[in-house]
Design a protein around this motif. Structure first.
Motif, PDB file in Angstrom:
ATOM      1  N   ILE A 115       0.839  -1.196   0.000  1.00  0.00           N
ATOM      2  CA  ILE A 115       0.000   0.000   0.000  1.00  0.00           C
ATOM      3  C   ILE A 115       0.873   1.244   0.000  1.00  0.00           C
ATOM      4  O   ILE A 115       0.564   2.223  -0.673  1.00  0.00           O
ATOM      5  CB  ILE A 115      -0.975  -0.028   1.190  1.00  0.00           C
ATOM      6  CG1 ILE A 115      -2.036  -1.101   0.940  1.00  0.00           C
ATOM      7  CG2 ILE A 115      -1.611   1.351   1.413  1.00  0.00           C
ATOM      8  CD1 ILE A 115      -3.029  -1.298   2.047  1.00  0.00           C
ATOM      9  N   ALA A 116       1.980   1.205   0.714  1.00  0.00           N
ATOM     10  CA  ALA A 116       2.880   2.365   0.763  1.00  0.00           C
ATOM     11  C   ALA A 116       3.430   2.688  -0.626  1.00  0.00           C
ATOM     12  O   ALA A 116       3.532   3.870  -0.991  1.00  0.00           O
ATOM     13  CB  ALA A 116       4.025   2.104   1.742  1.00  0.00           C
TER      14      ALA A 116
ATOM     15  N   GLU B 178      -1.306   0.481  11.290  1.00  0.00           N
ATOM     16  CA  GLU B 178      -1.699   1.873  11.530  1.00  0.00           C
ATOM     17  C   GLU B 178      -1.227   2.802  10.412  1.00  0.00           C
ATOM     18  O   GLU B 178      -1.977   3.652   9.937  1.00  0.00           O
ATOM     19  CB  GLU B 178      -1.135   2.339  12.878  1.00  0.00           C
ATOM     20  CG  GLU B 178      -1.592   3.721  13.271  1.00  0.00           C
ATOM     21  CD  GLU B 178      -1.085   4.136  14.638  1.00  0.00           C
ATOM     22  OE1 GLU B 178      -0.998   5.341  14.878  1.00  0.00           O
ATOM     23  OE2 GLU B 178      -0.788   3.248  15.473  1.00  0.00           O
ATOM     24  N   GLU B 179       0.012   2.654   9.972  1.00  0.00           N
ATOM     25  CA  GLU B 179       0.550   3.521   8.921  1.00  0.00           C
ATOM     26  C   GLU B 179      -0.160   3.296   7.593  1.00  0.00           C
ATOM     27  O   GLU B 179      -0.448   4.255   6.869  1.00  0.00           O
ATOM     28  CB  GLU B 179       2.066   3.317   8.759  1.00  0.00           C
ATOM     29  CG  GLU B 179       2.875   3.848   9.918  1.00  0.00           C
ATOM     30  CD  GLU B 179       2.628   5.330  10.185  1.00  0.00           C
ATOM     31  OE1 GLU B 179       2.643   6.129   9.226  1.00  0.00           O
ATOM     32  OE2 GLU B 179       2.414   5.673  11.362  1.00  0.00           O
ATOM     33  N   GLU B 180      -0.455   2.037   7.272  1.00  0.00           N
ATOM     34  CA  GLU B 180      -1.170   1.739   6.035  1.00  0.00           C
ATOM     35  C   GLU B 180      -2.576   2.329   6.071  1.00  0.00           C
ATOM     36  O   GLU B 180      -3.041   2.880   5.072  1.00  0.00           O
ATOM     37  CB  GLU B 180      -1.226   0.230   5.798  1.00  0.00           C
ATOM     38  CG  GLU B 180       0.132  -0.376   5.511  1.00  0.00           C
ATOM     39  CD  GLU B 180       0.109  -1.881   5.528  1.00  0.00           C
ATOM     40  OE1 GLU B 180       0.768  -2.477   4.665  1.00  0.00           O
ATOM     41  OE2 GLU B 180      -0.567  -2.461   6.395  1.00  0.00           O
ATOM     42  N   GLN B 181      -3.232   2.230   7.212  1.00  0.00           N
ATOM     43  CA  GLN B 181      -4.572   2.811   7.355  1.00  0.00           C
ATOM     44  C   GLN B 181      -4.524   4.318   7.165  1.00  0.00           C
ATOM     45  O   GLN B 181      -5.395   4.899   6.517  1.00  0.00           O
ATOM     46  CB  GLN B 181      -5.168   2.464   8.723  1.00  0.00           C
ATOM     47  CG  GLN B 181      -6.597   2.932   8.892  1.00  0.00           C
ATOM     48  CD  GLN B 181      -7.564   2.276   7.941  1.00  0.00           C
ATOM     49  OE1 GLN B 181      -7.548   1.061   7.789  1.00  0.00           O
ATOM     50  NE2 GLN B 181      -8.393   3.058   7.289  1.00  0.00           N
ATOM     51  N   LYS B 182      -3.493   4.963   7.696  1.00  0.00           N
ATOM     52  CA  LYS B 182      -3.343   6.407   7.527  1.00  0.00           C
ATOM     53  C   LYS B 182      -3.179   6.769   6.051  1.00  0.00           C
ATOM     54  O   LYS B 182      -3.737   7.771   5.584  1.00  0.00           O
ATOM     55  CB  LYS B 182      -2.139   6.921   8.323  1.00  0.00           C
ATOM     56  CG  LYS B 182      -2.373   6.987   9.808  1.00  0.00           C
ATOM     57  CD  LYS B 182      -1.134   7.496  10.519  1.00  0.00           C
ATOM     58  CE  LYS B 182      -1.315   7.479  12.017  1.00  0.00           C
ATOM     59  NZ  LYS B 182      -0.099   7.936  12.729  1.00  0.00           N
TER      60      LYS B 182
END
Length: 66
Positions: free
Chosen positions: A12-13, A44-48
């Protein structure tokens, strides 16, 4: 990022970086995100990142390419 990489090798990133760098989202990007969302749980980072993509779409900060 190698645009020929199979879906399963992308994160995703990586997809989000391309979207934010180009300020565009293509049908391929949309399919990649949906595929990645359905095949794994998000940290959490992927959701953001996903939330930022949707927020930018709502604000008109990203151009949707057909």
């Amino acid at each position: 990022m190698d645009s020929q990489a199979p879906f399963c090798q992308l994160t995703i990133a990586q997809v989000a970086k391309r979207i934010f760098d180009t300020r565009r989202i293509t049908p391929k990007d949309q399919r990649l995100i949906i595929s990645l969302l359905s095949s794994s749980s998000l940290g959490e980072e992927e959701q953001k990142l996903v939330n930022r993509i949707y927020a930018d779409l709502r604000k008109g900060a990203l151009r949707v390419i057909e």
